[in-house]
Design a protein around this motif. Structure first.
Motif, PDB file in Angstrom:
ATOM      1  N   ILE B 164      46.090  22.032  41.735  1.00  0.00           N
ATOM      2  CA  ILE B 164      45.743  23.086  40.782  1.00  0.00           C
ATOM      3  C   ILE B 164      46.871  24.109  40.683  1.00  0.00           C
ATOM      4  O   ILE B 164      47.285  24.510  39.591  1.00  0.00           O
ATOM      5  CB  ILE B 164      44.424  23.757  41.195  1.00  0.00           C
ATOM      6  CG1 ILE B 164      43.290  22.755  41.050  1.00  0.00           C
ATOM      7  CG2 ILE B 164      44.145  24.979  40.356  1.00  0.00           C
ATOM      8  CD1 ILE B 164      41.983  23.226  41.601  1.00  0.00           C
ATOM      9  N   ILE B 202      44.816  32.204  38.889  1.00  0.00           N
ATOM     10  CA  ILE B 202      44.255  30.964  39.422  1.00  0.00           C
ATOM     11  C   ILE B 202      43.750  31.185  40.845  1.00  0.00           C
ATOM     12  O   ILE B 202      42.659  30.746  41.211  1.00  0.00           O
ATOM     13  CB  ILE B 202      45.314  29.840  39.417  1.00  0.00           C
ATOM     14  CG1 ILE B 202      45.786  29.578  38.001  1.00  0.00           C
ATOM     15  CG2 ILE B 202      44.746  28.577  40.016  1.00  0.00           C
ATOM     16  CD1 ILE B 202      46.786  28.468  37.917  1.00  0.00           C
ATOM     17  N   THR B 205      40.460  32.938  40.734  1.00  0.00           N
ATOM     18  CA  THR B 205      39.371  32.041  40.336  1.00  0.00           C
ATOM     19  C   THR B 205      38.955  31.167  41.518  1.00  0.00           C
ATOM     20  O   THR B 205      37.766  31.019  41.802  1.00  0.00           O
ATOM     21  CB  THR B 205      39.837  31.121  39.180  1.00  0.00           C
ATOM     22  OG1 THR B 205      40.561  31.901  38.243  1.00  0.00           O
ATOM     23  CG2 THR B 205      38.652  30.478  38.506  1.00  0.00           C
ATOM     24  N   SER B 288      40.684  40.415  36.294  1.00  0.00           N
ATOM     25  CA  SER B 288      40.375  39.103  36.853  1.00  0.00           C
ATOM     26  C   SER B 288      38.995  39.038  37.476  1.00  0.00           C
ATOM     27  O   SER B 288      38.495  37.958  37.766  1.00  0.00           O
ATOM     28  CB  SER B 288      41.404  38.725  37.906  1.00  0.00           C
ATOM     29  OG  SER B 288      42.690  38.895  37.391  1.00  0.00           O
TER      30      SER B 288
END
Lengths: 291, 291
Positions: B164, B202, B205, B288
């Motif tokens: 990822i 990222i 998340t 975020s």
């Protein structure tokens, strides 16, 4: 373009090679134990390379009415049916959530997202499936609980909203195509990337699932591979169920048969992996990077 | 088209949420949810008096902290390093090998681990014997498991996270690096000043997803805690987490009210953890955060 091998790069590469070897060695050991002679394992323990090569373990666990073949059949059926149904229901659901003209789609989307934040827990879920839906000890319980996953629905919805051009759907409608027909003939063929990746992950999930069987399955005929594997780890007698005399039981390979079962259960994944790994990598990024 | 999916999530996800009332009942499987005796907070009283509660909460939180920090940190480093490897073929090969364990189930991992840690046959003990060290009983000393479990987690998940991250790195515009090179920044400075900040969304998340998993009773990734230690009771002080506790009390004692109370407690702990991590993220970067 030829790159000069620089020292830092060499160091980096060797580091990764060591790490990769560390990742793979355990699998290799299991394979080599499964290919060893039972006696040599008994005497000197597990070894990196088989001391005495033997296929006895495989011959033993693959004989006629062994539970492994049955578990294989159950697992394959569950994986196939589960994956296909999962893709069908989830893609229909996600598609309708992606269409702007659908009423209440925001409310339903919220319902889907909320499942990610809160759930009732294991016990109510167990009671629902076993007492109210009467799925205990049936083959259905192995795939029905996982036919929709909110994460997958959200991924698919994003895909449909962002990559299927609105104009295609409109032009199909003008040509007199019904909603369902449009979905089948236009949207699905355009969505193969997302279907392939989600399908792969669902299939791996079903293949690896030991937990559902552990909770709901008591009938030995419905054991899945992973659950069988778990039972064998705790109790080798599963493999010896068809041995008639105690003497025969003594001669049977225990340790090696265990490991051979393990090898057989990973086998399909290992064989398919080189061909599929590109999709796996893509699928991961599909799920994680917000669009 | 929405109907099957909508019905499905209502039955499978929302009905169990109502089932949390079981936590306040003396659940009787024959009478069912609606007719069982209402006992108020008795289940919780028992729960909060038991010694296990502190232990499982402590273990759950500490392990998850270790996993999140170590797992995500290490994957980030690996993704950056893989990106530095000039040879694309090798880089691809490393990525696919690192991702492989992600596809194996914890039951298989149990077998793999056993080949190393088995008391009399394991590779590790025979290696120790070569140095004249006494064989170690890995499966009866809790202390070791504080290292074995995180190692297992890393073995399985680092490949997944780093794929990822690698996708995130691929998305960073090369102009930043060119500008940095002009200014004379070395590789290390580039990684600290460009790559890591650019990957922050990222990372966040992933952090939130991992924190959320803690209260994902039954569906989270707790197979490791259940399978790797082979159900060894001696190890519970280091291996028992909320999920395994709920599962065991459901399987062995069939005390539905009690295990449901633990489940509800878990949902609350998890919810608090998500709120805390969300708060910390808000301090760092308002945009975020989840809410």
């Amino acid at each position: 373009m030829i790159k000069r091998i620089t020292f830092p790069n060499f160091l980096l590469n060797s580091m990764f090679m060591v790490y990769c070897v560390l990742c793979l060695i355990p699998l290799f050991v299991v394979l080599s134990v499964s290919l060893s002679d039972e006696q040599s394992i008994f005497q000197s323990g597990y070894k990196l390379l088989p001391m005495k090569f033997s296929l006895d373990a495989y011959a033993f666990i693959l004989n006629g009415n062994s539970p492994i073949l049955r578990a294989y059949a159950v697992t394959i059926i569950v994986t196939l049916v589960g994956t296909v149904l999962h893709l069908m229901i989830s893609s229909l659901f996600a598609y309708s959530l992606s269409r702007k003209e659908v009423k209440y789609r925001n409310i339903v989307s919220f319902l889907v997202v909320f499942c990610l934040l809160f759930n009732g827990g294991l016990v109510p879920w167990y009671i629902l499936l076993s007492k109210y839906l009467h799925l205990k000890d049936t083959v259905f319980v192995l795939f029905i609980p996982y036919l929709v996953s909110s994460v997958n629905v959200l991924i698919m919805r994003n895909f449909f909203t962002h990559t299927i051009p609105e104009s295609i759907i409109e032009s199909a409608r003008i040509d007199g195509s019904g909603e369902f027909h449009t979905f089948l003939k236009l949207v699905l063929p355009l969505s193969t990337p997302v279907l392939a990746t989600i399908g792969l992950f669902t299939a791996v999930f079903y293949w690896n699932d030991w937990f559902t069987a552990a909770l709901f399955i008591e009938n030995g005929k419905l054991y899945t591979l992973q659950f069988l594997l778990q039972s064998i780890m705790n109790n080798i007698a599963f493999l010896q169920a068809n041995s008639l005399t105690a003497k025969a039981a003594l001669a049977q390979p225990d340790e090696t048969a265990r490991m051979a079962t393990c090898v057989l259960s990973v086998g399909p994944i290992m064989l398919a992996y080189p061909f599929l790994q590109k999709y796996f990598a893509k699928g991961l990024t599909l799920g994680a990077v917000k669009s | 088209m929405m109907l099957p999916g909508l019905l499905y999530i209502i039955v499978m996800f929302y009905l169990p949420m109502l089932g949390v009332v079981i936590a306040f009942e003396q659940y009787n499987p024959i009478k069912g949810i609606f007719k069982s005796k209402w006992v108020g907070f008795t289940n919780f009283k028992f729960l909060f008096q038991s010694d296990a509660l502190f232990q499982i909460t402590f273990n759950t939180i500490v392990y998850n902290l270790i996993f999140i920090i170590l797992g995500i940190g290490l994957s980030l480093v690996i993704a950056i390093l893989i990106n530095e490897i000039g040879n694309r073929f090798l880089a691809g090969a490393y990525k696919s090998i690192l991702l492989l364990p992600f596809l194996l189930s914890w039951v298989v991992a149990e077998y793999l681990l056993f080949t190393f840690l088995s008391m009399d046959k394991g590779l590790l003990n025979s290696l120790l014997a070569q140095f004249g060290v006494e064989p170690v009983q890995w499966y009866s000393e809790p202390f070791y498991w504080w290292f074995i479990l995180p190692a297992g987690y890393i073995w399985k998940n680092v490949g997944y996270f780093s794929v990822i991250f690698a996708a995130g790195i691929a998305g960073i515009s090369t102009e930043y690096y060119e500008a940095a090179k002009m200014d004379g920044a070395n590789k290390f400075q580039q990684a600290i000043k460009i790559t890591i900040p650019m990957l922050a969304p990222i990372t966040i998340t992933l952090l939130l997803l991992q924190a959320g998993k803690i209260f994902y009773a039954a569906f989270g990734d707790w197979g490791m805690f259940y399978n790797l230690p082979k159900e060894s009771g001696v190890l519970f002080s280091a291996t028992n987490v909320i999920d395994t506790y709920v599962y065991r009390s459901l399987k062995s004692m069939s005390d539905f009210g009690m295990s449901s109370a633990v489940g509800l407690y878990q949902a609350c702990v998890g919810f608090i953890l998500v709120l805390v991590s969300n708060f910390l993220i808000r301090l760092y970067d308002r945009d975020s955060a989840l809410f």
